[in-house]
Design a protein around this motif. Sequence first.
Motif, short mmCIF file in Angstrom:
data_model
loop_
_atom_site.label_atom_id
_atom_site.label_comp_id
_atom_site.label_asym_id
_atom_site.label_seq_id
_atom_site.Cartn_x
_atom_site.Cartn_y
_atom_site.Cartn_z
N THR A 1 45.30 -55.46 -26.47
CA THR A 1 45.70 -54.53 -25.43
C THR A 1 44.73 -54.52 -24.27
OG1 THR A 1 45.93 -52.16 -24.94
CG2 THR A 1 44.67 -52.75 -26.89
N ASP B 1 43.66 -52.13 -22.81
CA ASP B 1 42.69 -51.05 -22.95
C ASP B 1 41.33 -51.57 -23.42
OD1 ASP B 1 44.71 -49.17 -22.30
OD2 ASP B 1 45.40 -49.21 -24.37
N ARG C 1 50.08 -54.78 -23.64
CA ARG C 1 49.75 -54.01 -24.84
C ARG C 1 50.71 -54.47 -25.95
NH1 ARG C 1 48.61 -51.11 -20.48
NH2 ARG C 1 46.65 -49.92 -20.47
#
Length: 278
Positions: free
Chosen positions: A205, A207, A225
Motif C-alpha cells: 500500500t 501508506d 492499496r
Amino acid sequence: MHLRILTFNVWNQEGDPRRLEMIHRGLCRLDPDIIALQEVMHTPENDQLARLLQGMNLHSTHQADVMNYAPPKTDRYGGSAVATRWPHRILETLDLRLSDAADVPWCTLAVSIPLPGAGDLLFIATTTSWRFDAESARERQVVALSELDARHRGTLPTVIAGDFSTTPDSASIRYLTGLQSLGGRSVHYHDAWAVAGEGSGCTWTADNPNAKSVMDQIHGQGHLRRRVDYVFVGSRHAHPKAHCHIRAASLAFDEPADGIWASDHFGVVVDLDIGIDT
C-alpha cells in the motif's frame, strides 16, 4: 492444536539496513510456529535468514540450501525460505518461472512438518509472478501449486502461504478460493483473511513509503492499496477427516519504528486450530 502462521516479504537488501534488526525483533515478538519468507538473501557474504532468525530456535531452509542451481537474479532479489518450530522435511522444490514470466527467482518450497500429537502438515511457501500484466502466468502457476499439493497432501489440511502479487478478485486467487475454474480444473482453499481478518488487509500500500517508491518505479502509479499476501488453508473437500479452524488473521510489520518501515510489504499472521477428527 494451535498454530501461528506468518508470511512476509522481507524486500531483499533494499532500503534502510536497520530493517533487518527491526524484522528480527518483530519475529521474536510474534513468535510464529511456521514462517514463509520471500526475497531473502542467502549468500556466504549476506545470510539474511540467519540474522532474521537468530536466537529463535527455529528450523529453517532457504531455497539455495536444496537447489542445485541458482535462478538468475537471486544474488540481487534473494529467494524463498521456510522456518518451523519443529524439524521439517523438504518434499519438493518447484521453480515456477515460465517463458512469459521468467523474472521470478523465488522458488516454491513444499515441506512436511510433524505437528506433535496432530500428524504431518504439508506447508507450501510460494510466490507468483509480480507483473501486473502477468495474470496468465499466475493462472498457470496456481494450477501448478494445486498440483503440487495433490502430489503430497496428507490427512491434515494443507497450508499455502506467500506473496501472490495480485488481488482477491484476480482469476488466480479466485481459482484457489473455489470461485472459478482454470483449464477445466477447480479446487477450494480458504483465504484466511476472508474468513477471519479485520479491515481491508492491504499488504502492499502507498501508506508505506517503501511500497510507494516501488509503485512509482515499476508501475508509475504511487497511490495503490492492494491485498497481495495470503495464507490459504485446505478445505474439507480435500481433507474430510480433519479440521482447520481459522481463528484470527492480522497484519504484521504494518507500522514504522523510529521512522523505519520493515519492508515494502506488510506481513500476514494467522492463528488457527488444526487436528484430525476422531
